[in-house]
Design a protein around this motif. Structure first.
Motif: not given
Ligand SMILES: *Cc1c(COP(=O)(O)O)cnc(C)c1O
Length: 393
Positions: A373-382, A25-34
């Motif tokens: 952007g996948m979290s550790d908890a999500e990866r644990d689910r997989v 999935a897309p993972d936007l967490r920096g200056n993209e919006k700026k």
């Protein structure tokens, strides 16, 4: 009797349907919006502007190419590369078979015909030996292909030295499809810079995204200028609209280039995160029978854009498809490895060199959720859903 149909949420308690885990999935967490806000603030909501200039400059520096041209998609970039390389009706172009169709559609768009090459089991990429043999044979009968397109699959570079040597020996144009491999290395260098041109994709599922977009890189100033020209409807330098040839509307938006700039700044952390997912899957499945992972070639860094593994049904007691369906039942997206293009009905009449390796990889190969952007908890689910198929916790 009620006439109101039950809503899905009445039938299934929310706790039983955890949110879907996507492949990438897309993972936007920096200056993209700026950066994209700057496009609005300065009214550069257009297919030209400061974000495009900066994104091209920053991208060229990132991969070590002299020129980078931002375009509407990776497919558009590859189409432009083939047109400028002079590929036309009646020509043949050699291409990896184990890949997404967009590696080969631009060949058809130019009226040319693909010749597909099997994978090398050690890298899953184009078998350089088969390519060299084919070019030798074709040189002997004076019927060389016009270009060769090796694909850097799932974040791993193809073995470029022998591929480049074979193309150079016969004077065949080399164009790299690096759509899946931004952030990878081959002997310390980025993919995309070994031939005449390289292309990258910023589709929503790639390691960095502009929602949709692409880039062509080249060291050849004239090739870059032609790319720009053809991507902009082939407008000649004149105050009126003057055209000596025809082109395409393949430009990238300055708004989207802002997203790309913000994404590119995070490339290293995104590679690290995807590689961490791979390491976690590998150790979590170490005790499972019949599971093998896509090998990492010793010549470089694989980004593990997607974690890919193979399932040997004889050893595993299950198979790729049963695993995929089981993951889907847990609301987890996984996908078979690319179906080789030589097996696609649309390419039924195309020549194929070898085939057994890619066919086997398709039969047994599975791609697991790998987004940065996948979290550790999500990866644990997989991991838990995957292990459950083997009856293990
Ligand atoms: C995604 C992809 C493309 C096409 O890129 P778009 O930006 O979606 O047009 C081409 N080749 C490969 C190998 C890809 O994975």
């Amino acid at each position: 009797m009620s006439s109101i149909a039950p809503r899905p949420s009445d039938l299934v308690p929310p706790s039983a349907t955890p949110s879907r885990i996507w492949l990438s999935a897309p993972d936007l967490r920096g200056n993209e919006k700026k950066y994209s806000d700057e496009a609005f603030a300065t009214n550069w909501v257009a297919p030209i502007g400061p974000n495009i200039d900066a994104f091209e400059r920053e991208f060229a520096a990132c991969v070590g190419a002299r020129h980078a041209v931002a375009v509407a998609s990776g497919t558009a970039a590859l189409h432009l590369a083939l047109r400028i390389a002079g590929v036309g009706p009646g020509d043949e172009v050699v291409c990896s078979s184990l890949t997404f169709i967009a590696s080969a559609t631009p060949i058809l768009m130019q009226g040319a015909k693909p010749v597909f090459v099997d994978s090398d089991a050690a890298t899953w990429n184009m078998d350089a030996g088969l390519l060299a043999e084919f070019l030798e044979k074709r040189a002997g009968v004076g019927r060389l292909p016009k270009a060769v397109i090796p694909v850097h699959l799932y974040g791993q570079c193809a073995d470029m030295d022998p591929i480049r040597a074979a193309c150079a020996k016969h004077g065949v144009t080399l164009i790299e499809d690096a759509a899946e491999a931004l952030g990878a290395t081959y002997k310390g260098r980025a993919p995309g810079v070994f031939g005449k041109a390289g292309i990258f994709s910023f589709n929503g599922n790639k390691i960095i995204t502009t929602s949709s977009g692409g880039m062509l890189v080249t060291d050849d100033a004239d090739f870059a200028a032609q790319t720009r020209h053809l991507a902009t409807q082939a407008r000649d330098a004149a105050p009126h609209y003057q055209h000596s040839t025809w082109g395409y509307n393949y430009r990238m938006s300055n708004v989207l280039a802002g997203i790309g700039r913000g994404q590119l700044e995070q490339l290293e952390s995104k590679v690290a995160r995807r590689r961490a997912h791979f390491d976690a899957y590998k150790s979590a499945f170490a005790d499972l029978p019949g599971i093998d992972f896509m090998p990492e070639a010793t010549y470089g860094r694989c980004t593990r854009w997607l974690t890919c593994l193979t399932v040997d049904p004889k050893l595993a007691g299950t198979d790729r498809e049963k695993l995929r369906v089981a993951l889907d039942a847990s609301n987890i997206e996984s996908r078979p490895v690319w179906k080789p293009l030589h097996l696609q009905p649309v390419f039924a009449d195309c020549e194929m060199l070898g085939g057994a390796v890619s066919e086997k990889l398709f039969e047994n190969g599975l791609c697991l959720p790998s987004g940065s952007g996948m979290s550790d908890a999500e990866r644990d689910r997989v991991i838990a859903a995957f292990r459950a198929v083997f009856g293990k916790h």
